[in-house]
Design a protein around this motif. Structure first.
Motif, short mmCIF file in Angstrom:
data_model
loop_
_atom_site.label_atom_id
_atom_site.label_comp_id
_atom_site.label_asym_id
_atom_site.label_seq_id
_atom_site.Cartn_x
_atom_site.Cartn_y
_atom_site.Cartn_z
N ARG A 1 6.76 -17.64 -5.03
CA ARG A 1 7.96 -17.61 -4.19
C ARG A 1 9.21 -17.99 -4.99
O ARG A 1 10.27 -17.41 -4.81
CB ARG A 1 7.76 -18.55 -2.99
CG ARG A 1 8.97 -18.75 -2.11
CD ARG A 1 9.45 -17.49 -1.42
NE ARG A 1 8.54 -16.90 -0.47
CZ ARG A 1 8.38 -17.31 0.80
NH1 ARG A 1 9.07 -18.33 1.25
NH2 ARG A 1 7.54 -16.70 1.59
N ASN B 1 0.87 -16.85 -12.29
CA ASN B 1 1.20 -18.23 -11.94
C ASN B 1 0.10 -19.14 -12.52
O ASN B 1 -0.88 -18.66 -13.10
CB ASN B 1 1.39 -18.39 -10.43
CG ASN B 1 0.17 -17.96 -9.63
OD1 ASN B 1 -0.94 -18.39 -9.92
ND2 ASN B 1 0.37 -17.10 -8.63
N ARG C 1 -3.20 -7.79 -2.62
CA ARG C 1 -2.55 -8.67 -3.59
C ARG C 1 -3.53 -9.09 -4.67
O ARG C 1 -4.71 -9.29 -4.38
CB ARG C 1 -2.04 -9.93 -2.89
CG ARG C 1 -0.88 -9.56 -2.04
CD ARG C 1 -0.23 -10.71 -1.37
NE ARG C 1 0.91 -10.13 -0.68
CZ ARG C 1 2.12 -10.64 -0.64
NH1 ARG C 1 2.36 -11.79 -1.19
NH2 ARG C 1 3.09 -10.03 -0.03
N ILE C 2 -3.05 -9.21 -5.87
CA ILE C 2 -3.90 -9.70 -6.96
C ILE C 2 -3.63 -11.19 -7.07
O ILE C 2 -2.50 -11.62 -7.34
CB ILE C 2 -3.56 -9.01 -8.30
CG1 ILE C 2 -3.56 -7.48 -8.15
CG2 ILE C 2 -4.53 -9.47 -9.38
CD1 ILE C 2 -4.88 -6.83 -7.95
N GLY D 1 -3.27 -14.97 -8.26
CA GLY D 1 -2.86 -15.54 -9.54
C GLY D 1 -1.58 -14.92 -10.08
O GLY D 1 -1.15 -15.24 -11.20
N PHE D 2 -0.96 -14.02 -9.30
CA PHE D 2 0.31 -13.39 -9.74
C PHE D 2 1.37 -13.58 -8.67
O PHE D 2 1.07 -13.57 -7.48
CB PHE D 2 0.11 -11.91 -10.04
CG PHE D 2 -0.66 -11.68 -11.29
CD1 PHE D 2 -0.01 -11.62 -12.52
CD2 PHE D 2 -2.04 -11.58 -11.25
CE1 PHE D 2 -0.74 -11.45 -13.69
CE2 PHE D 2 -2.77 -11.42 -12.41
CZ PHE D 2 -2.12 -11.35 -13.64
N1 ACO Z 1 -0.14 -8.92 -6.01
C1 ACO Z 1 0.46 -7.77 -5.63
N2 ACO Z 1 1.70 -7.70 -5.14
C2 ACO Z 1 2.37 -8.86 -4.99
C3 ACO Z 1 1.81 -10.09 -5.36
C4 ACO Z 1 0.52 -10.08 -5.90
N3 ACO Z 1 -0.06 -11.22 -6.28
N4 ACO Z 1 2.71 -11.07 -5.12
C5 ACO Z 1 3.78 -10.46 -4.60
N5 ACO Z 1 3.58 -9.15 -4.54
C6 ACO Z 1 4.52 -8.14 -4.06
C7 ACO Z 1 4.47 -8.03 -2.55
O1 ACO Z 1 3.54 -7.08 -2.12
C8 ACO Z 1 5.88 -7.60 -2.25
O2 ACO Z 1 6.01 -6.24 -2.55
P1 ACO Z 1 6.85 -5.26 -1.60
O3 ACO Z 1 8.25 -5.81 -1.62
O4 ACO Z 1 6.69 -3.93 -2.23
O5 ACO Z 1 6.22 -5.40 -0.25
C9 ACO Z 1 6.70 -8.35 -3.27
O6 ACO Z 1 5.83 -8.60 -4.36
C10 ACO Z 1 7.26 -9.66 -2.74
O7 ACO Z 1 6.19 -10.41 -2.17
P2 ACO Z 1 6.39 -11.53 -1.05
O8 ACO Z 1 5.12 -11.68 -0.29
O9 ACO Z 1 7.64 -11.28 -0.27
O10 ACO Z 1 6.67 -12.80 -1.93
P3 ACO Z 1 6.39 -14.28 -1.52
O11 ACO Z 1 7.47 -15.07 -2.07
O12 ACO Z 1 6.12 -14.47 -0.07
O13 ACO Z 1 4.99 -14.50 -2.25
C11 ACO Z 1 3.12 -15.46 -3.14
C12 ACO Z 1 4.65 -15.50 -3.09
C13 ACO Z 1 2.56 -15.77 -1.75
C14 ACO Z 1 2.64 -16.52 -4.12
C15 ACO Z 1 2.66 -14.06 -3.59
O14 ACO Z 1 3.19 -13.76 -4.86
C16 ACO Z 1 1.17 -13.90 -3.57
O15 ACO Z 1 0.59 -13.58 -2.53
N6 ACO Z 1 0.48 -14.13 -4.74
C17 ACO Z 1 -0.94 -14.11 -4.79
C18 ACO Z 1 -1.50 -15.46 -4.35
C19 ACO Z 1 -1.32 -16.53 -5.42
O16 ACO Z 1 -1.51 -16.29 -6.60
N7 ACO Z 1 -1.01 -17.76 -4.94
C20 ACO Z 1 -0.81 -18.90 -5.84
C21 ACO Z 1 0.62 -19.35 -5.80
S1 ACO Z 1 0.96 -20.52 -7.06
C22 ACO Z 1 0.20 -21.92 -6.61
O17 ACO Z 1 -0.07 -22.22 -5.47
C23 ACO Z 1 -0.17 -22.84 -7.77
#
Ligand code: ACO
Length: 375
Positions: free
Chosen positions: A261, A310, A254-255, A257-258
């Motif tokens: 939920r 995000n 995962r990258i 910052g992108f």
């Molecule tokens: N990089 C790469 N792929 C991603 C990312 C990412 N940052 N975020 C989501 N995806 C992909 C997943 O791999 C998945 O792909 P797939 O369906 O092919 O398997 C799809 O997008 C859906 O991802 P989920 O994990 O089901 O989405 P969820 O709602 O659980 O995730 C989350 C939300 C946890 C924030 C996720 O986007 C993530 O891990 N992001 C990176 C961590 C991050 O930036 N966190 C900060 C959140 S904002 C905050 O707290 C201020």
């Protein structure tokens, strides 16, 4: 019962609230009826403190009163400072913050008073002390002397001063203040939910906030802002960043910052505001390449995964240019969110129903031990 199972409680309505709501369709973060982004452009963090705690935006004299109360709560018990100094150098600053907040509980004579009035006073007390706990924690770890809060500075300028030792410029103060606003409250993220779950047992505000710190530390939540900056620094240039991101994606990493939920396929409005702040700051600090790198990273993720940045993606380089050490990025997120979490704990205490969900059991049934156990 299994029909009700939603992994991660996705789209489950966990609470009624009049504090905030993410209206994704209309791209609005509603905070007590106002749009968070409009607030961030027009008012100060202390106005948001009043709005979240009291339910309405304060008048100028009301804001001064909040500032006065905050400043009267500056300062940490010397034993709490000693506890922070005893922690090992390698301690993560979120763990230091969690320990500091937990230790502070024992010094609060109103700890178990859950009335709205006492909780409001404790929220202000915590808001005054959390920045100092994180600044002292950082300074203890890096063997720098603790800096006493300076009451002649604004709350926001003093916050930065206690970390960096420098009084910020007006522009730095304004941008930091805006970042505190966009971090202040955001409906029902994992940390706020954790705090409400704890508060629903009639536990206290300090305990609920301590639990929220542990939640926010994780890289899927607040911890992402530090991971973003680590990635940008590792890349060091636009060309390297694209290669680094593509490599991570090819490894199914995962990258940070992108994605989000709730927003997932829409832009996080807070990220766009911090992007504007980064553009201004990058010019001011003569670091245009950092801004260009971030924009390129945004384009790569849109192209490769159709994911938007995000808040953490753009807050991280903003904090970096403000001279804030990277391991304080997530603690600062928590400091700003202290007021939002406090409002949620107060709401939970005011209209409580214990959180106690059920499970979809997938284990075996009907097993028996073969022999009576001897004890
Ligand atoms: N990089 C790469 N792929 C991603 C990312 C990412 N940052 N975020 C989501 N995806 C992909 C997943 O791999 C998945 O792909 P797939 O369906 O092919 O398997 C799809 O997008 C859906 O991802 P989920 O994990 O089901 O989405 P969820 O709602 O659980 O995730 C989350 C939300 C946890 C924030 C996720 O986007 C993530 O891990 N992001 C990176 C961590 C991050 O930036 N966190 C900060 C959140 S904002 C905050 O707290 C201020």
């Amino acid at each position: 019962m299994s029909d009700l199972h939603r992994p991660g409680l996705e789209n489950v309505i966990a609470s009624e609230t009049d504090i905030s709501y993410l209206d994704v369709e209309n791209e609005e973060i509603v905070i007590r009826g106002y749009d968070l982004i409009e607030l961030a452009k027009k008012v100060t963090y202390l106005d948001i403190v009043g709005l979240l705690l009291e339910g309405s935006l304060p008048t100028p004299s009301g804001r001064n009163a909040i500032e006065g109360k905050l400043k009267s709560e500056y300062g940490l018990p010397s034993n709490v400072c000693s506890i922070l100094q005893l922690l090992p150098e390698q301690a993560d600053l979120m763990d230091v913050l969690r320990t500091g907040i937990s230790a502070m509980a024992s010094y609060d004579e109103e700890l178990d008073d859950r009335s709205r009035e006492a909780n409001t006073r404790k929220a202000i007390r915590l808001l005054a002390k959390v920045p100092q706990i994180l600044a002292c924690g950082y300074r203890a770890k890096t063997k720098l002397p603790f800096l006493d809060p300076r009451k002649e500075l604004s709350f926001t300028a003093n916050f930065l001063y206690m970390i960096t030792g420098q009084v910020p410029t007006k522009m730095e103060e304004d941008i930091f203040d805006q970042s505190l606003i966009v971090y202040s409250e955001h409906e029902m993220p994992n940390s706020t939910f954790a705090a409400r779950v704890i508060a629903s047992t009639q536990s206290d505000l300090y305990g609920a906030l301590t639990g929220a710190v542990a939640s926010l530390k994780g890289t899927l939540h607040g911890g992402a802002n530090e991971a973003v900056m680590a990635m940008l620094l590792e890349a060091g240039s636009e060309a390297n960043l694209e290669a680094l991101m593509l490599n991570k994606l090819s490894q199914k990493e995962r990258i940070m910052g992108f994605g989000h939920r709730v927003y997932m396929k829409k832009a996080d409005p807070r990220a766009l505001l911090m992007k504007e702040a980064l553009a201004d700051l990058a010019i001011e600090k003569n670091q245009p390449e950092l801004y260009n790198m971030c924009v390129l990273g945004e384009e790569v993720m849109k192209r490769e995964k159709n994911l938007h940045p995000n808040l953490d993606y753009y807050a991280a380089p903003v904090y970096y240019l403000l001279g804030i050490p990277i391991d304080l990025f997530t603690p600062i997120f928590l400091a700003a969110r202290t007021i939002g979490i406090s409002a949620h704990v107060m709401e939970q205490h005011g209209n409580n129903r214990l959180f106690r969900p059920r499970v979809h059991y997938t284990g075996p049934r009907g097993l028996h031990p073969s022999e009576p156990q001897t004890r």
